[in-house]
Design an enzyme around this catalytic site. Structure first.
Site, PDB file in Angstrom:
ATOM      1  N   THR A  97      10.031 -26.490  35.650  1.00 44.53           N
ATOM      2  CA  THR A  97      10.566 -26.237  36.990  1.00 44.53           C
ATOM      3  C   THR A  97      11.206 -27.506  37.528  1.00 44.53           C
ATOM      4  OG1 THR A  97       8.783 -24.651  37.355  1.00 44.53           O
ATOM      5  CG2 THR A  97      10.019 -25.387  39.283  1.00 44.53           C
ATOM      6  N   LYS A 173      13.726 -19.736  39.404  1.00 44.58           N
ATOM      7  CA  LYS A 173      12.378 -20.276  39.222  1.00 44.58           C
ATOM      8  C   LYS A 173      11.826 -20.842  40.527  1.00 44.58           C
ATOM      9  CE  LYS A 173       8.674 -21.908  37.220  1.00 44.58           C
ATOM     10  NZ  LYS A 173       7.491 -21.046  37.135  1.00 44.58           N
ATOM     11  N   LYS A 242       5.095 -30.225  44.530  1.00 49.76           N
ATOM     12  CA  LYS A 242       6.423 -30.635  44.054  1.00 49.76           C
ATOM     13  C   LYS A 242       7.395 -29.469  44.108  1.00 49.76           C
ATOM     14  CE  LYS A 242       7.417 -30.175  39.958  1.00 49.76           C
ATOM     15  NZ  LYS A 242       8.127 -29.202  39.063  1.00 49.76           N
TER      16      LYS A 242
END
Length: 295
Positions: A97, A173, A242
């Site tokens: 990702t 994603k 994140k």
């Protein structure tokens, strides 16, 4: 060696993916910052390399499963990076990702070096990776997808194409991970509400997971949240944080108001601030909701 490919990143997702490729008959040139992780793989089927460049040397396909944009960039363009040794027309399949801007930058750098970059982020926890049940999103050139397909088919249950623009799959994603975080928050709040009003959390989760929310996210994550089951750690809260930052960054760049994304971001920021960064992101969300409610 005909079936030799490169593999970088032996974390919670990388290990089961690497094992499946070995089972499919591939020999892996592997690199991981903690070299001892390679001991979990069949020694006869791996060549342990000291650098990303070593893993890329002489292979036509290389997979990377690295957790953060800057780590991936360093692995590609650093002093000991992939591009130092990667053959012409070889394909780098990037499966973690990252931001679409990073994917676009790396595609450009690969093109300048004569190699090819393919975005292929995945949906699924480590147990799905082990069972070859990942959902794989791809974006990039048709040539890269054709070369990558036989390898990707050994890792997932479905491959979905999101076009020629290399960052497209990364947008999907990021959007999907936001939806997972938001769903976890919603479930944690609903099950905690039930608990505080004298109901069994698991019974409530089972009901919703088998009726109006009959879908894998609500069934699988719902059970973990309802049971307050936070082990084993499949995906760390700090990595979820994140991803939440990536959501807000993309929202700001595209001028897309996302109030729920701010909530998701702050929940995981709170988890990291409390020292839960190494815990599963389920714990980061659900434990936070429970503590807010005093249960």
């Amino acid at each position: 060696m005909k079936n030799k490919i490169g593999f970088i990143g032996l974390g919670n997702m990388g290990i089961p993916m690497a094992k499946n490729l070995i089972e499919a008959g591939y020999h892996l040139q592997v690199y991981n910052r903690t070299a001892s992780k390679a001991k979990e793989l069949d020694a006869a089927s791996v060549t342990v390399c000291k650098t990303p460049a070593g893993a890329a040397d002489g292979v036509q396909i290389l997979l990377s499963m690295l957790s953060q944009d800057e780590i991936l960039k360093e692995a590609v363009v650093g002093d000991n990076g992939i591009l130092k040794t990667f053959p012409k027309n070889a394909v780098h399949i990037s499966m973690s990702t990252i931001g679409p801007d990073t994917a676009e930058e790396l595609e450009k750098r690969h093109k300048e070096a004569g190699s090819i970059y393919l975005a292929s982020p995945v949906f699924g926890r480590p147990e799905a990776a082990a069972a070859k049940k990942l959902f794989i999103c791809t974006s990039g050139s048709a040539e890269a997808k054709k070369i990558a397909q036989p390898v990707l088919e050994k890792l997932g249950q479905k491959i979905c194409d999101f076009g020629d623009k290399v960052g497209g799959a990364n947008v999907v994603k990021i959007a999907g991970n936001f939806m997972i975080i938001a769903s976890m928050e919603m479930m944690a709040e609903a099950f905690t509400l039930a608990e505080k009003n004298g109901l069994d959390r698991m019974q409530v989760a089972d009901f919703f997971g088998s009726t109006i929310f009959n879908a894998p996210i609500y069934q699988n994550y719902g059970k973990l949240i309802a049971n307050k089951q936070y082990q084993p750690v499949g995906f760390k809260a700090k990595l979820g944080y994140k991803d939440a930052r990536l959501v807000l960054k993309l929202a700001q760049l595209s001028e897309t108001p996302m109030p729920a994304a701010t909530l998701a971001h702050d929940r995981l920021l709170s988890a990291v601030a409390k020292g839960w960064g190494e815990a599963d992101w389920v714990e980061g969300v659900a434990r936070g909701v429970s503590e807010d409610a005093g249960v």
